[in-house]
Design an enzyme around this catalytic site. Structure first.
Site, PDB file in Angstrom:
ATOM      1  N   ARG A  72       0.822  -1.214   0.000  1.00  0.00           N
ATOM      2  CA  ARG A  72       0.000   0.000   0.000  1.00  0.00           C
ATOM      3  C   ARG A  72       0.857   1.266   0.000  1.00  0.00           C
ATOM      4  O   ARG A  72       0.521   2.251  -0.648  1.00  0.00           O
ATOM      5  CB  ARG A  72      -0.937   0.014   1.216  1.00  0.00           C
ATOM      6  CG  ARG A  72      -2.076  -0.986   1.138  1.00  0.00           C
ATOM      7  CD  ARG A  72      -3.077  -0.747   2.269  1.00  0.00           C
ATOM      8  NE  ARG A  72      -3.708   0.559   2.155  1.00  0.00           N
ATOM      9  CZ  ARG A  72      -4.788   0.811   1.428  1.00  0.00           C
ATOM     10  NH1 ARG A  72      -5.361  -0.162   0.731  1.00  0.00           N
ATOM     11  NH2 ARG A  72      -5.305   2.027   1.391  1.00  0.00           N
ATOM     12  N   LYS A  73       1.971   1.245   0.744  1.00  0.00           N
ATOM     13  CA  LYS A  73       2.817   2.439   0.800  1.00  0.00           C
ATOM     14  C   LYS A  73       3.346   2.791  -0.571  1.00  0.00           C
ATOM     15  O   LYS A  73       3.211   3.931  -1.038  1.00  0.00           O
ATOM     16  CB  LYS A  73       3.978   2.221   1.778  1.00  0.00           C
ATOM     17  CG  LYS A  73       4.860   3.459   1.983  1.00  0.00           C
ATOM     18  CD  LYS A  73       6.020   3.590   1.017  1.00  0.00           C
ATOM     19  CE  LYS A  73       7.086   2.555   1.255  1.00  0.00           C
ATOM     20  NZ  LYS A  73       8.293   2.813   0.401  1.00  0.00           N
ATOM     21  N   THR A  74       3.957   1.820  -1.247  1.00  0.00           N
ATOM     22  CA  THR A  74       4.506   2.058  -2.582  1.00  0.00           C
ATOM     23  C   THR A  74       3.409   2.488  -3.546  1.00  0.00           C
ATOM     24  O   THR A  74       3.586   3.426  -4.331  1.00  0.00           O
ATOM     25  CB  THR A  74       5.200   0.790  -3.102  1.00  0.00           C
ATOM     26  OG1 THR A  74       6.323   0.500  -2.261  1.00  0.00           O
ATOM     27  CG2 THR A  74       5.682   0.959  -4.538  1.00  0.00           C
TER      28      THR A  74
END
Length: 205
Positions: free
Chosen positions: A121-123
């Site tokens: 999710r971060k990327t």
């Protein structure tokens, strides 16, 4: 935590970044192609942005399209990115990602992007902020640490912190959070110095 106070703290951190940043560019920024942005974000995990940018400049000179990277040998990709942390794992992931891009193209949502090897999710969120100018929050170690220190979130998992920040900050600040806090963390790598500044910011009323 009051939303207005959180915004005030974020702006204080941004001011510190602007006063101290010699090269404010992060690894996600400044690439000419969307696929390059995604690869750069993937390589930046646990690696300084300045080094990631240097490695990617050379990588993209050699591999000018996703198909070039997809068709390269794994050993050659490992050699090209050998100075970044966890380069063997990352080589497999970016080569695999390039193969999928050639076949299916890039995604336009978190659900589509997390199907790429090594993309969480971060990327995905950082990519969507940079490429699509989306209102999203990419929670990495820097943002997680600052969020807990300043009381923006009491949670420890990135996804829960992401939702806490979405509830706390007005939407117009979502795509600024990662850039400001990551830049802050990159500039002040000493925990003592970083904590001293965060402590000062935490006392804002």
């Amino acid at each position: 935590m009051d939303s207005n106070l959180a915004v005030k703290q974020l702006k204080a951190m941004e001011k510190i970044v602007n006063e101290h940043a010699e090269d404010p560019r992060l690894a996600a920024e400044g690439w000419g192609e969307d696929w390059q942005t995604l690869i750069a974000i993937m390589l930046s995990a646990q690696t300084r942005d300045t080094l990631t940018i240097k490695v990617c400049n050379e990588l993209f000179k050699k591999y000018k399209a996703p198909s070039d990277l997809a068709n390269a040998s794994l050993e050659q990709v490992e050699k090209e990115i050998g100075s970044v942390n966890y380069y063997k794992t990352k080589a497999k992931r970016i080569k695999g990602t390039a193969e999928i891009i050639v076949k299916d193209g890039l995604g336009d949502s978190v659900d589509e992007l997390v199907k790429f090897p090594g993309v969480g999710r971060k990327t995905a969120n950082v990519y969507l902020v940079e490429v699509k100018k989306a209102a999203a929050i990419g929670v990495d170690t820097h943002l997680s640490y600052a969020s807990q220190y300043l009381g923006w979130s009491k949670n420890k998992t990135p996804e829960k912190i992401e939702y806490d920040l979405m509830d706390l900050f007005p939407k117009k600040y979502w795509n600024q959070l990662n850039w400001i806090v990551v830049s802050f963390g990159q500039i002040f790598r000493s925990k003592t110095k970083k904590d001293a500044l965060l402590d000062k910011i935490s006392k804002f009323k």
